[in-house]
Design an enzyme around this catalytic site. Structure first.
Site, PDB file in Angstrom:
ATOM      1  N   HIS A  25       0.972  -1.082  -0.193  1.00  0.00           N
ATOM      2  CA  HIS A  25      -0.171   0.260  -0.208  1.00  0.00           C
ATOM      3  C   HIS A  25       1.312   1.412  -0.295  1.00  0.00           C
ATOM      4  CE1 HIS A  25      -3.342   2.082   1.541  1.00  0.00           C
ATOM      5  NE2 HIS A  25      -2.607   3.297   2.032  1.00  0.00           N
ATOM      6  N   GLU A  26       1.985   1.299   1.051  1.00  0.00           N
ATOM      7  CA  GLU A  26       2.833   1.883   0.834  1.00  0.00           C
ATOM      8  C   GLU A  26       3.552   2.536  -0.324  1.00  0.00           C
ATOM      9  OE1 GLU A  26       1.871   4.214   2.839  1.00  0.00           O
ATOM     10  OE2 GLU A  26       0.587   3.214   4.409  1.00  0.00           O
ATOM     11  N   HIS A  39       1.526   4.455  -3.160  1.00  0.00           N
ATOM     12  CA  HIS A  39       1.387   6.037  -3.137  1.00  0.00           C
ATOM     13  C   HIS A  39       2.740   6.101  -3.608  1.00  0.00           C
ATOM     14  CE1 HIS A  39      -1.631   6.430  -0.112  1.00  0.00           C
ATOM     15  NE2 HIS A  39      -1.213   5.832   0.611  1.00  0.00           N
ATOM     16  N   HIS A  59      -5.460   6.906  -2.299  1.00  0.00           N
ATOM     17  CA  HIS A  59      -6.671   5.420  -1.259  1.00  0.00           C
ATOM     18  C   HIS A  59      -7.715   5.966  -2.190  1.00  0.00           C
ATOM     19  CE1 HIS A  59      -4.535   7.291   2.561  1.00  0.00           C
ATOM     20  NE2 HIS A  59      -3.493   5.901   2.506  1.00  0.00           N
ATOM     21  N   VAL A  93      13.867 -17.742  -5.750  1.00  0.00           N
ATOM     22  CA  VAL A  93      12.568 -17.478  -5.297  1.00  0.00           C
ATOM     23  C   VAL A  93      11.685 -18.695  -7.107  1.00  0.00           C
ATOM     24  CG1 VAL A  93       9.588 -18.054  -4.981  1.00  0.00           C
ATOM     25  CG2 VAL A  93      10.981 -16.240  -3.463  1.00  0.00           C
ATOM     26  N   ASP A 136      12.830 -18.421 -15.644  1.00  0.00           N
ATOM     27  CA  ASP A 136      11.677 -18.912 -14.608  1.00  0.00           C
ATOM     28  C   ASP A 136      10.565 -18.306 -15.324  1.00  0.00           C
ATOM     29  OD1 ASP A 136       9.885 -17.870 -12.349  1.00  0.00           O
ATOM     30  OD2 ASP A 136      11.812 -17.659 -10.811  1.00  0.00           O
ATOM     31  N   ASP A 176      23.949   5.862 -32.278  1.00  0.00           N
ATOM     32  CA  ASP A 176      23.337   4.272 -32.420  1.00  0.00           C
ATOM     33  C   ASP A 176      23.851   3.005 -32.936  1.00  0.00           C
ATOM     34  OD1 ASP A 176      22.152   2.456 -30.629  1.00  0.00           O
ATOM     35  OD2 ASP A 176      20.014   2.020 -30.841  1.00  0.00           O
ATOM     36  N   MET A 177      23.483   1.757 -32.987  1.00  0.00           N
ATOM     37  CA  MET A 177      24.436   0.801 -34.030  1.00  0.00           C
ATOM     38  C   MET A 177      23.609  -0.197 -33.670  1.00  0.00           C
ATOM     39  SD  MET A 177      28.947   1.161 -33.367  1.00  0.00           S
ATOM     40  CE  MET A 177      29.222  -0.258 -34.294  1.00  0.00           C
ATOM     41  N   ASP A 182      24.283  -3.851 -26.250  1.00  0.00           N
ATOM     42  CA  ASP A 182      23.612  -2.794 -26.661  1.00  0.00           C
ATOM     43  C   ASP A 182      25.304  -2.560 -27.321  1.00  0.00           C
ATOM     44  OD1 ASP A 182      22.889  -0.573 -27.697  1.00  0.00           O
ATOM     45  OD2 ASP A 182      21.967   0.123 -25.484  1.00  0.00           O
TER      46      ASP A 182
END
Length: 421
Positions: free
Chosen positions: A146-147, A150, A156, A216, A229, A280-281, A294
């Site tokens: 919940h926190e 936020h 809420h 896990v 996974d 970029d390449m 990359d």
């Protein structure tokens, strides 16, 4: 660009801190307390999976000698102190996106936790505090989710919000029948926050070696000791991966990656990612791995009609940075504005050393605060800046930006592009 950002998998690299009262509460047993903390994070990760967010525990700290802040029953004060400690201490020694304090103290009133709204990725505000209010760990995990909600832009829930359960994660009060589900309102608010702020830190996937919790199998994240996974045996749709063991099936070389096709590595030289722009390449498969590494042009190569130099695969120029800060009509201010960077005051400086702001040298003024002229009738100031004490780095000229012919910014200095920077 926006849709690409929204669709991208997000990763929250979390540091979980337990205070001294927690250490005492669990019989001074680090093992017992660690296990509880791991269990809480596993539940939080389950909750956020539905939002396309993976929560990876990259740090766990237990204050077993004494608290590093004054933890008190006023949640507001404790949150401010914890966030300040995170910014000035924890962030300096451990790279992470978000920190949560698990405390054994009883907060005033019905409060079980507190966090800053939309604080994720912000050095001063990406934090929350949660009271260990119940023996049942999944109830504490829901409070922490919940926190974190936020921090990720969710407010809420109102009475009209629904998630298909009696209570949703962002309900305003603790429920005795909580669920792991976010409401339609939470999803809308989270999406609106992502569009508005576009926090970048959560795009970065943690290395499997960064994760400190025990692996896990079934959490959709390949951890140490796992080859793949794909979720639980009931949900796995991957024919390359054995969901029960998180190992590759017999004969499979890979299960995921841009250079993986039908469980086999793609051939050497196969293009796996096209070049995005002139800095970029095109990226190519090696034939020996599923990864698409990359590659980009060397730093210092001219770009955007000689208005900039390539830097780590991008072409940072001041005009683009002004547009990002002030809108499409913004332009770079006249040279005289950059003289403010000689002052070394709260906004006009070149870099920080041990939290002290260092004034620019005359030759470096274009590597400090960025000055823009927003071309709107309402604005008469020719030297506009973006400055926020909560995020002082925003509004500085970006590293690699051209500051003079043959020169680019590096650590607040205007250096020759022929030298490594």
């Amino acid at each position: 660009e926006q849709q690409k950002y929204l669709n991208a998998k997000k990763y929250v690299k979390l540091v979980l801190v337990a205070d001294y009262i927690m250490y005492l509460k669990y019989g001074r047993s680090l093992t017992t307390l660690r296990t509880r903390m791991y269990d809480i994070v596993n539940i939080i990760n389950l909750i956020f999976q539905r939002m396309n967010i993976h929560v990876a525990l990259v740090g766990l700290e237990i204050w077993s000698n004494r608290d590093k802040i004054i933890v008190q029953s006023s949640a507001d004060v404790t949150l401010d102190l914890f966030a300040k400690w995170r910014e000035t201490d924890l962030l300096k020694r451990k790279s992470h996106d978000n920190a949560q304090l698990l405390t054994g103290i009883n907060f005033n009133g019905p409060t079980a936790g507190l966090a800053y709204l939309s604080g994720i990725c912000k050095p001063m505000y990406s934090a929350g505090i949660v009271q260990d209010h119940n023996k049942v760990h999944h109830l504490v995990a829901i409070a922490m989710a919940h926190e974190m909600g936020h921090n990720l832009g969710m407010d809420h829930d109102k009475d009209t919000c629904t998630c298909g359960a009696r209570s949703c994660v962002m309900a305003g009060t603790l429920s005795c029948e909580p669920s792991y589900l976010f409401s339609d309102c939470s999803r809308r608010e989270h999406r609106a926050f992502l569009i508005k702020d576009m926090p970048q830190c959560i795009l970065e996937k943690p290395l499997r070696t960064d994760v400190v919790s025990p692996p896990v199998c079934g959490n959709y994240f390949v951890e140490v000791g796992e080859e793949c996974d794909c979720g639980s045996p009931a949900t796995c749709r991957d024919t390359c991966c054995d969901a029960a063991t998180c190992k590759l099936r017999q004969g499979a070389q890979c299960a995921e990656g841009l250079c993986c096709d039908q469980c086999r590595f793609k051939g050497a030289g196969t293009e796996c990612r096209a070049a995005k722009d002139e800095c970029d390449m095109a990226d190519l498969c090696t034939g020996r791995s599923a990864e698409c590494t990359d590659r980009f042009q060397r730093n210092g190569q001219p770009c955007q009609n000689n208005n900039g130099y390539c830097y780590n695969g991008t072409c940072p120029i001041m005009r683009d940075q002004c547009i990002a800060l002030f809108g499409p009509n913004a332009a770079v201010s006249q040279d005289a504005c950059f003289q403010f960077n000689l002052q070394g005051n709260h906004y006009g400086y070149c870099r920080k050393e041990q939290n002290t702001k260092i004034a620019c040298e005359p030759q470096d003024v274009k590597c400090g605060r960025l000055y823009c002229f927003p071309s709107s009738p309402a604005t008469k100031n020719p030297c506009n800046i973006h400055y926020s004490p909560n995020d002082e780095d925003k509004g500085m000229v970006l590293p690699g930006t051209k500051c003079a012919d043959g020169k680019a910014c590096s650590n607040g200095r205007c250096v020759d592009v022929t030298t490594p920077y």
